[in-house]
Design a protein around this motif. Sequence first.
Motif, PDB file in Angstrom:
ATOM      1  N   SER A  11       0.766  -1.137   0.076  1.00  0.00           N
ATOM      2  CA  SER A  11      -0.154   0.030   0.076  1.00  0.00           C
ATOM      3  C   SER A  11       0.681   1.239   0.073  1.00  0.00           C
ATOM      4  O   SER A  11       0.715   2.215  -0.644  1.00  0.00           O
ATOM      5  CB  SER A  11      -1.163  -0.217   1.305  1.00  0.00           C
ATOM      6  OG  SER A  11      -1.621   1.147   1.252  1.00  0.00           O
ATOM      7  N   GLN A  15       1.183   4.230  -2.658  1.00  0.00           N
ATOM      8  CA  GLN A  15       0.861   5.691  -2.443  1.00  0.00           C
ATOM      9  C   GLN A  15       1.898   6.374  -2.923  1.00  0.00           C
ATOM     10  O   GLN A  15       1.892   7.466  -3.091  1.00  0.00           O
ATOM     11  CB  GLN A  15       0.425   5.741  -0.991  1.00  0.00           C
ATOM     12  CG  GLN A  15      -0.803   5.163  -0.427  1.00  0.00           C
ATOM     13  CD  GLN A  15      -1.105   5.029   0.960  1.00  0.00           C
ATOM     14  OE1 GLN A  15      -0.224   5.556   1.568  1.00  0.00           O
ATOM     15  NE2 GLN A  15      -2.089   4.555   1.530  1.00  0.00           N
ATOM     16  N   ASP A 189      -6.880  -2.187  -0.139  1.00  0.00           N
ATOM     17  CA  ASP A 189      -7.140  -1.315  -1.054  1.00  0.00           C
ATOM     18  C   ASP A 189      -8.450  -1.338  -1.859  1.00  0.00           C
ATOM     19  O   ASP A 189      -8.835  -2.498  -2.194  1.00  0.00           O
ATOM     20  CB  ASP A 189      -6.071  -0.861  -2.203  1.00  0.00           C
ATOM     21  CG  ASP A 189      -4.760  -0.362  -1.349  1.00  0.00           C
ATOM     22  OD1 ASP A 189      -4.926   0.086  -0.572  1.00  0.00           O
ATOM     23  OD2 ASP A 189      -3.723  -0.440  -2.024  1.00  0.00           O
TER      24      ASP A 189
END
Length: 189
Positions: A11, A15, A189
């Motif tokens: 993640s 990002q 997600d």
Amino acid sequence: MKTVGNDLVRSQLHQNRKWYIGLGILLIIFGIILLASLPFATLSAVFIFGVLMMVGGVLHFIAAFKIFEGGFRWLWALFGVLYLAAGYYAFNTPVKTAIVLTNLLAIVLIIAGVIRIFNAVLFRALPGWGWTLFSGLLTLVTGIIILKSPDAPFWVLGLFLAIDILFQGINYLTFASYIKHEVPKSSAD
């Protein structure tokens, strides 16, 4: 439990991907600008060297009086003085510093080339020795060309800096592409 940590890493990679792309593009632009103005890039490399020497001098003084005792303290303090003097020299005589650093680089390349050639001859019974020989010859010739070229101090260091920055930018873009195509997004997600 391990998948939770992996999901968090995935993640975070996704990002931060846009930052890798932005940094990669920025570094590529800087690398191209430096390639277009090699004397400026060389001057930048000399000033970076000067800053690093000054920081090294300060760190040696801190180590001398906070970590070491006795004779070692004064040895570290002497190194601090030498580092500070090298940094001062770089800032006050950037052209002479560029000449010295370029000549040192050329000498190191020549020595490295000779060592690679010697290793290739020594290990010629092994597969791939020809590539080592080729690498050694290329390194040796590069060092000789740099040493013999009277204008080398005005472009060699800048060229190395510009190429390094350019390839760092390419590296960041490649990493961002890898994240997009090869790293699965986390299940969160």
